[in-house]
Design a protein around this motif. Structure first.
Motif, short mmCIF file in Angstrom:
data_model
loop_
_atom_site.label_atom_id
_atom_site.label_comp_id
_atom_site.label_asym_id
_atom_site.label_seq_id
_atom_site.Cartn_x
_atom_site.Cartn_y
_atom_site.Cartn_z
N TYR A 167 7.65 -6.33 14.58
CA TYR A 167 8.63 -7.07 13.77
C TYR A 167 9.05 -8.30 14.55
O TYR A 167 10.04 -8.31 15.27
CB TYR A 167 9.81 -6.17 13.41
CG TYR A 167 9.32 -4.86 12.81
CD1 TYR A 167 8.66 -4.86 11.59
CD2 TYR A 167 9.47 -3.66 13.49
CE1 TYR A 167 8.15 -3.68 11.06
CE2 TYR A 167 8.96 -2.48 12.97
CZ TYR A 167 8.30 -2.50 11.75
OH TYR A 167 7.79 -1.33 11.23
N TYR A 217 0.85 -1.20 0.00
CA TYR A 217 0.00 0.00 0.00
C TYR A 217 0.88 1.24 0.00
O TYR A 217 2.08 1.16 0.26
CB TYR A 217 -0.94 0.00 1.21
CG TYR A 217 -0.28 0.37 2.52
CD1 TYR A 217 0.52 -0.52 3.21
CD2 TYR A 217 -0.44 1.67 3.05
CE1 TYR A 217 1.13 -0.17 4.39
CE2 TYR A 217 0.17 2.03 4.24
CZ TYR A 217 0.96 1.11 4.90
OH TYR A 217 1.57 1.47 6.08
N TYR A 246 5.49 -11.08 8.45
CA TYR A 246 6.33 -10.58 7.34
C TYR A 246 7.67 -10.24 7.96
O TYR A 246 7.84 -10.30 9.18
CB TYR A 246 5.69 -9.34 6.69
CG TYR A 246 5.38 -8.24 7.68
CD1 TYR A 246 6.37 -7.36 8.12
CD2 TYR A 246 4.10 -8.10 8.23
CE1 TYR A 246 6.11 -6.39 9.05
CE2 TYR A 246 3.84 -7.12 9.17
CZ TYR A 246 4.84 -6.26 9.57
OH TYR A 246 4.59 -5.30 10.51
N GLY A 269 1.39 5.39 6.73
CA GLY A 269 2.28 4.71 5.80
C GLY A 269 3.74 5.04 5.98
O GLY A 269 4.60 4.56 5.24
N MET A 270 4.02 5.88 6.96
CA MET A 270 5.41 6.24 7.27
C MET A 270 5.81 5.34 8.46
O MET A 270 5.14 5.36 9.48
CB MET A 270 5.42 7.71 7.68
CG MET A 270 6.74 8.30 8.00
SD MET A 270 6.43 10.06 8.34
CE MET A 270 7.05 10.14 10.01
N ILE A 271 6.83 4.54 8.28
CA ILE A 271 7.15 3.55 9.30
C ILE A 271 7.55 4.25 10.60
O ILE A 271 8.43 5.10 10.61
CB ILE A 271 8.22 2.56 8.79
CG1 ILE A 271 7.67 1.84 7.55
CG2 ILE A 271 8.62 1.58 9.88
CD1 ILE A 271 8.61 0.86 6.91
N LEU A 302 0.80 -4.00 9.46
CA LEU A 302 1.87 -3.75 8.50
C LEU A 302 2.66 -2.53 8.96
O LEU A 302 2.14 -1.69 9.70
CB LEU A 302 1.27 -3.49 7.11
CG LEU A 302 0.67 -4.69 6.40
CD1 LEU A 302 0.24 -4.29 4.99
CD2 LEU A 302 1.67 -5.85 6.32
N PRO A 303 3.91 -2.41 8.52
CA PRO A 303 4.68 -1.23 8.89
C PRO A 303 3.96 0.03 8.42
O PRO A 303 3.44 0.05 7.30
CB PRO A 303 5.99 -1.41 8.11
CG PRO A 303 6.08 -2.86 7.77
CD PRO A 303 4.67 -3.34 7.66
N GLY A 304 3.91 1.05 9.27
CA GLY A 304 3.38 2.35 8.86
C GLY A 304 1.90 2.57 9.05
O GLY A 304 1.42 3.68 8.87
N VAL A 305 1.13 1.52 9.39
CA VAL A 305 -0.31 1.73 9.55
C VAL A 305 -0.62 2.39 10.89
O VAL A 305 0.16 2.32 11.83
CB VAL A 305 -1.12 0.42 9.40
CG1 VAL A 305 -0.93 -0.16 8.03
CG2 VAL A 305 -0.73 -0.56 10.49
#
Lengths: 489, 482
Positions: free
Chosen positions: A321, A100, A326, A199-201, B44-47
């Motif tokens: 993580y 995304y 993933y 959407g910015m980690i 997910l990363p960033g959500v």
């Protein structure tokens, strides 16, 4: 041509003097030539990039181009971009392809800008030299044995070496401004909440803020017009009316009140850097500004407060993580706990682990009040310092970093020395204020940035203050020799 | 020594929203694994999380229903721990500042053995909003554990009581009352099999008269009232026996095994996680204004307590009847609908609580699944009051209606249950009965009252149950005293 401003690129494109494909290819060629030595980019995808350029050309042909349509922009690898590898500089996400788009990416897509590639960065944005990246360090284009600063080191080197027209960065404690200072370009960290974090980690959610990294204040203003704006997918995004950040650029500075905090000119500031900042202030006086001495008494507490709060949030943000859904998973493990331990031990680098440990510690039962809660209280005091200061002045100025770019390897084994790189930038993150770094000269051949701190939502005013300075100086147009000598036509 | 059990409950109620508490993913039960897991559910990363206002409205509704303090400002916090079904590595919950503060629920504890029924107030400590975790799925893939994140992010309201209950009966009465209440105000579907309503029960024992609380053990995830009773009773016995044998109780989390009827420690609290709660920086504090509360109040249904009081006044019902009819909103609606067809409220109440309730109970059905509608029941009751059928015949008609054999009048006709109200015909029958039972008549005249009932019985029998019993009584009395 590659040293053009975004406005000039836009004119070239819209008058069909050059196509987006040609312009993009020019930058891709420069990247092919220089990136192997500079290492500014982690991910490149020529096919994707050129496809976007072709779309931009169609849009330009159709006559509905926006100011940035067709212009190649580098994206910090902290932003998820659909179909792009999005690593955040970590082995943990080395093979993660984002499904995304981050809000920032969507905004640039809508503006018709071209995504040139994903830039190198300190792992999970934790670092001030780009040396914590799993994908290797980044060279400072002004001197290859020196660091570009961090964490947005790849974007910084790409902007300085003209390996992109402009780039995005994120700033949690100085990660836009310190590299802007060390690499000699203009970078802006907006007021917290102005650019959506969707959407910015995440590194430290209450401090992270995305912003533009570009050659000039005018370029930053054009970038801000694309990046800023309310996004309901980020609960901390501020619902304000859309503004044109270029609107004040040409206002005169007559009567501008500049506050100089004595704490920013005390022990720890490199003498060469200090001189250049003084010269820049003198320039502002010539432009009609008056100088006011102010104090930000809690400045010295900003680093300890930051290194409690940022790791606390990071320790939690990085828990996802875990190797389950993933990201990196250890090849062999005996049970669930072993899988967690090995995957995280292998996937994270030393600095990230250090911060996870600190963060876990300060949030632990029995320590929470003494560390986390106390730090939150001091954070409010630091913000209050600025409230008092802005009663006396319009903007605050000082150095963006205590020194020019230091040598690679110099501070890797001394985290505290590394953390002190952000002494002048961290307090604005803690207060949520906007800050920028503007090229102000060179000390021993290395760039020095002048920091401008504004009041909440005063970005347009700050850009005006920087732009007027850039009308009477040309530090922002200086390019490193290396980049010039190898230009591809 | 005499022991006292002390019980407190923590109940997770799944809120009736269309989407998850912090994302737009659907919350429908029973979908294929991971088909309702969006970027946020997958962490997910960033959500980022965005609060669902529908969940907040549910919380406000509950707060209003139990007369609780609703916090003008509450805070979402992260509860940090690692588990495969917890995708972010933390659960977003509320810790120091919950949305709903202190409130109370009045429960009716039913009679058990020689102990009479009684009413009791259970104090609610707090209720807070939080997200549910996903599920580990074992065995779907040979030799592997799978994760289904459809449930991850489902909105929950965790309702916590004070340690106010003193028996399994009280705990179950509270749980049932709460179960009914959350459905009454329409914030939870109450489906216990699907996990929409799950109780954790904290149990401790202490010598009767002692003020000090004993060490508690928490029975996790009870999803039926039957299991709750069994689990609490077993756990109470176990704790008392342990103490009487000179042992000590260690704080622990225990699971109830329905097959053995026993509770067993899952993990002891000493090795429990340090959850490192801290305010979630991704979410702003939850602010609830008076206007927000007023908006919710407008849509609040009449609450059981208010309805009960109204039933007593409006229908002249006893407190007991009013209570029984307001144990569920559907039951109350059924009763009201029945009376709306113009039948006597007391009669309707008796039938709803009697025959209807008994049938539902026996077949484990909810009132909404009753084969006899309120209108049909009303029709039946009308046939009793207009003397078409006797009460006894009505029971037969009811049975037939329950089995969907047709409408009231058709069944009466088909079964020939119309009662005889022609006094001439009844007199003929009674004359025959008197003639055939001269001995009984003598007994009655000698003062034996019972003989009268026997004669009524004979007359009813002779009429094949069709004679109007009131008329039989009257005519028989007249003839015997003549």
């Amino acid at each position: 041509m590659i040293n053009s401003s975004l406005k000039q690129f836009g004119e070239l494109l819209q008058t069909k003097k050059i196509s987006s494909v040609e312009l993009t290819q020019t930058f891709l060629n420069r990247i092919t030539q220089h990136n192997p030595s500079i290492n500014a980019y982690i991910a490149l995808d020529e096919a994707k990039t050129l496809a976007q350029a072709r779309v931009a050309d169609t849009r330009i042909a159709a006559g509905n181009a926006a100011p940035l349509t067709g212009i190649p922009i580098a994206q910090k690898d902290i932003f998820c971009a659909m179909g792009w590898k999005t690593t955040c500089g970590s082995k943990m996400l080395a093979n993660f392809v984002a499904p995304y788009d981050a809000h920032v990416i969507t905004q640039f897509d809508n503006a018709g800008a071209v995504n040139l590639g994903k830039t190198n960065m300190d792992e999970f944005a934790m670092g001030s030299s780009n040396e914590t990246s799993y994908f290797g360090g980044v060279k400072n284009p002004w001197s290859f044995d020196r660091v570009p600063g961090g964490s947005s080191g790849g974007s910084a080197a790409a902007v300085a070496a003209r390996l992109c027209a402009a780039a995005t960065g994120t700033d949690t404690g100085g990660s836009i401004r310190q590299p802007a200072s060390l690499c000699g370009f203009t970078g802006l960290k907006p007021t917290y909440g102005v650019v959506s974090r969707f959407g910015m980690i995440a590194f430290a959610s209450s401090l992270d803020q995305a912003g533009p990294m570009a050659k000039s204040a005018e370029d930053c203003a054009l970038m801000m017009n694309v990046m800023a704006g309310f996004d309901e997918r980020d609960s901390t995004s501020l619902n304000r009316e859309k503004e044109d950040y270029t609107r004040n650029l040409n206002l005169p500075l007559q009567g501008l009140k500049i506050g100089l905090p004595k704490e920013f000119f005390a022990e720890g500031l490199d003498a060469g850097v200090g001189k250049i900042i003084e010269a820049a202030i003198a320039e502002y006086k010539k432009l009609g500004a008056t100088i006011i001495d102010i104090s930000l008494p809690n400045t010295s507490l900003s680093i300890p407060v930051y290194y409690v709060l940022a790791p606390a949030e990071a320790s939690s943000n990085l828990s996802r993580y875990d190797g389950v859904r993933y990201g990196h998973r250890a090849a062999e493990y005996t049970d669930l706990m072993d899988m967690y331990n090995k995957s995280r031990a292998e996937g994270f680098g030393a600095e990230v682990k250090r911060r996870i440990l600190i963060g876990t510690y300060v949030l632990s039962a029995g320590y929470y009040d003494a560390y986390y809660l106390k730090a939150q209280q001091i954070r409010r005091l630091i913000a209050q310092d600025f409230v008092e200061a802005f009663k006396k002045c319009d903007v605050i100025m000082g150095p963006a970093a205590p020194s020019t770019a230091f040598k690679a390897g110099e501070k890797v084994d001394d985290p505290v020395a590394m953390y002190l790189q952000d002494i002048y930038t961290i307090s604005t993150n803690l207060a949520g204020l906007p800050g920028m770094s503007v090229p102000a000269g060179f000390s021993d051949g290395l760039p020095v940035g002048l920091q401008i701190i504004g009041n909440y939502f005063d970005e347009a005013r700050m850009l005006n203050v920087a732009h007027q300075y850039q009308q009477v100086t040309d530090w922002h147009t200086a390019m490193p020799e290396l980049a010039l000598s190898k230009e591809v036509k | 020594m005499e022991w006292e059990v002390v019980i407190g409950l923590e109940t997770h109620t799944q809120l009736k929203t269309n989407t998850k508490i912090f994302s737009g993913a659907s919350v429908k039960y029973g979908a294929e694994p991971n088909t309702q897991a969006c970027e946020v559910s997958l962490a997910l990363p960033g959500v980022l999380p965005v609060l669902n206002r529908q969940a907040v409205e549910c919380a406000i509704k509950f707060g209003l229903a139990i007369n609780a303090h609703i916090a003008p400002r509450s805070v979402f916090a992260r509860k940090n721990y690692f588990y495969p079904d917890l995708p972010k590595g933390y659960q977003i919950s509320q810790f120091e500042l919950p949305v709903v503060g202190k409130g109370a629920v009045t429960i009716q504890v039913p009679a058990v053995g020689k102990n009479a029924a009684y009413e009791k107030v259970v104090n609610i400590t707090r209720a807070h909003l939080e997200e549910d975790a996903g599920k580990s799925v074992h065995g779907a893939v040979e030799g592997m554990s799978g994760i289904d994140l459809n449930r991850a992010g489902t909105p929950l309201l965790e309702i916590v009581t004070e340690p106010d209950m003193r028996s399994a009966a009280e705990a179950v009465a509270y749980a049932k009352k709460l179960h009914e209440l959350v459905q009454w105000i329409d914030i939870c579907d109450g489906n216990m099999q699907e996990g929409s309503f799950r109780c954790d029960v904290n149990v401790s024992v202490r010598p009767k008269g002692s003020e000090k609380l004993g060490t508690r053990r928490e029975i996790k995830n009870l999803n039926s009232f039957k299991f709750m009773t069994q689990a609490i009773e077993y756990e109470t016995r176990w704790q008392i026996e342990t103490l009487e044998d000179g042992g000590t109780i260690h704080q622990a989390t225990v699971l109830f095994n329905p097959d053995t009827g026993e509770t067993r420690a899952m993990r002891s609290k000493e090795e429990a996680n340090d959850y490192r709660y801290f305010p979630d920086p991704d979410l702003l504090p939850l602010v609830i204004s008076e206007a927000d509360k007023a908006r919710v109040l407008v849509n609040m249904p009449e609450l059981p307590e208010a309805m009960k009081a109204r039933f007593e006044v409006q229908y002249g019902l006893s407190t007991y009847d009013a209570n029984a009819l307001t144990t569920s909103r559907d039951l109350a609606n059924y009763f009201v609908e029945t009376t709306n067809f113009g039948v006597d409220a007391k009669q309707a109440a008796n039938w709803v609580m009697g025959s209807v309730a008994a049938k539902l109970n026996a077949e484990d059905k909810a009132i909404v699944d009753s084969p006899i509608s309120a209108q049909q029941l009303a029709q039946l009751l009308k046939r009793i009051s207009d003397n078409t059928i006797s009460n006894n015949a009505a029971k037969q008609v009811f049975e037939a209606m329950w089995n969907s054999e047709g409408e009231v009048d058709a069944i009466i006709a088909a079964k020939g249950l119309k009662q005889e109200s022609d006094s001439g015909a009844i007199e003929v029958i009674i004359d025959e009965v008197l003639a055939a039972n001269a001995a009984m008549v003598e007994e009655f005249k000698a003062g034996k009252e019972k003989a009268f009932n026997a004669l009524v019985g004979q007359a009813m029998k002779a009429s094949k149950g069709k004679a109007n019993p009131t008329q039989v009584n009257d005519i028989l009395k007249k003839k015997l005293s003549a």
